[in-house]
Design an enzyme around this catalytic site. Sequence first.
Site, PDB file in Angstrom:
ATOM      1  N   ASN A  38       2.311  -4.978  -3.269  1.00 47.76           N
ATOM      2  CA  ASN A  38       0.908  -5.338  -3.067  1.00 47.76           C
ATOM      3  C   ASN A  38       0.107  -4.057  -2.802  1.00 47.76           C
ATOM      4  OD1 ASN A  38      -1.003  -7.580  -2.475  1.00 47.76           O
ATOM      5  ND2 ASN A  38      -0.975  -6.811  -0.359  1.00 47.76           N
ATOM      6  N   GLU A  80      -5.958 -10.666  -1.737  1.00 48.35           N
ATOM      7  CA  GLU A  80      -6.814 -10.437  -0.558  1.00 48.35           C
ATOM      8  C   GLU A  80      -8.291 -10.364  -0.955  1.00 48.35           C
ATOM      9  OE1 GLU A  80      -5.439  -7.145   1.864  1.00 48.35           O
ATOM     10  OE2 GLU A  80      -3.331  -7.636   1.515  1.00 48.35           O
ATOM     11  N   GLU A  89       0.820  -1.223   0.000  1.00 50.61           N
ATOM     12  CA  GLU A  89       0.000   0.000   0.000  1.00 50.61           C
ATOM     13  C   GLU A  89       0.849   1.268   0.000  1.00 50.61           C
ATOM     14  OE1 GLU A  89      -2.762  -0.541   3.260  1.00 50.61           O
ATOM     15  OE2 GLU A  89      -3.860  -2.088   2.165  1.00 50.61           O
ATOM     16  N   HIS A 122     -10.206  -6.056  -2.747  1.00 51.43           N
ATOM     17  CA  HIS A 122     -11.303  -5.870  -1.795  1.00 51.43           C
ATOM     18  C   HIS A 122     -12.430  -5.166  -2.539  1.00 51.43           C
ATOM     19  CE1 HIS A 122      -8.925  -7.216   1.597  1.00 51.43           C
ATOM     20  NE2 HIS A 122      -7.948  -6.381   1.242  1.00 51.43           N
ATOM     21  N   ASP A 158     -12.018 -10.262  -1.295  1.00 55.47           N
ATOM     22  CA  ASP A 158     -13.316 -10.408  -0.625  1.00 55.47           C
ATOM     23  C   ASP A 158     -14.283  -9.454  -1.316  1.00 55.47           C
ATOM     24  OD1 ASP A 158     -12.586  -7.932   0.616  1.00 55.47           O
ATOM     25  OD2 ASP A 158     -12.181  -8.880   2.552  1.00 55.47           O
TER      26      ASP A 158
END
Length: 359
Positions: A212, A276, A171, A248, A278
């Site tokens: 990432n 990641e 990030e 996400h 979701d």
Amino acid sequence: MPHSPRRRRRRVLRPLPLVAVGALVAAAAVTVPQLTPEADAATTLRGYADARGVKIGAAVADTPLTSESAYTTVLDREFNSVTAENAMKWDALEPSRGSYNWGAADRLVAHASAHQQGVRGHTLAWYSQLPSWLKNGNFSASELNTILKKHIDTTVGRYKGKIYAWDVINETFNEDGSMRGSLWQNKLGTGYIANALRWAHAADPSAKLYINDYNIEADNAKSDGLYNLAKQLLSQGVPLHGIGFQSHFVVGGVPSSMKANLKRFSDLGLEVSVTELDIRIPLPASSAELAQQSTDYKTATENCLGVPRCAGITVWGITDKYSWVPGTFNGYGAALPYNESYAAKPSYTGLSNGLNPTA
Ligand code: XIL
């Protein structure tokens, strides 16, 4: 592994008469089968992923890993890769300076090794979840450089040969594609990224090293910033091997440019991974939203697997019972493939169909 339980279980199905197979198929068409240990391992998520030579991973939390057998049953049956949801973050590993707490991270690595699962390391240089001694230490640039190098040497070195990919940098971009302010960026400048990658490579030359981030799945200003940085690092011979697309998403929100965007990174020779995944739904989730979420899981999975050098897909948790979503995105939840009681949701079928090239 010729004698693994998975191979033995598969044989259980062979003598079934055709009528019984037909009945199973019919049942599967209506609901997602709740797999028992006797079920055909080839039809699990990890069965499909293994067949394609890719990873299907889950972020794992230490508490259910050590205390809830329903959790580990699903984890070990369905996933061939794990990521520590929190246990390898700096605040967890070194809560006070020089005093390390490897317990939860070691437990996960041992669990993975016992269940033939790969481990993604997460994460080394991030602005968040830093211990307060580091955040508030008012260190000089040269001190911070030494501290970061020691953290990378120690952590990557400890798990050398046991972690197939590390999120070295996490990030580090703003939404407009500029570098995000952080302890590292503010004091060390963008050069910390190349240094961190070089140090990690020296500590474990076999680990694939990743940058990432989130909101980089679409072709947009943020992914452009990352694309330019990745190109520059590669041209300088920096050991960058992959890009992690956190993914996400909000239900219905898988970006239409996702596959093309992942492909431009893979065209640089980089691995791409969904790290990641979701897909959150405003609560309470309707059946239409759960159906859309299933489609979204399939699309996101296919967007990665349809690109050369997609190493795999990791979901950020297994069950809605422990998802970070409700605590972070007010009013949202139901983001994962299993519900709170470990029943597979339509999203499980979407993910499974995305992994299964014949679905
Ligand atoms: C989250 C965890 O899921 C939470 O348990 C924790 O409280 C905060 O961090 N991007 C990342 C992950 O890279 O490390 C974050 O994980 C989710 C967003």
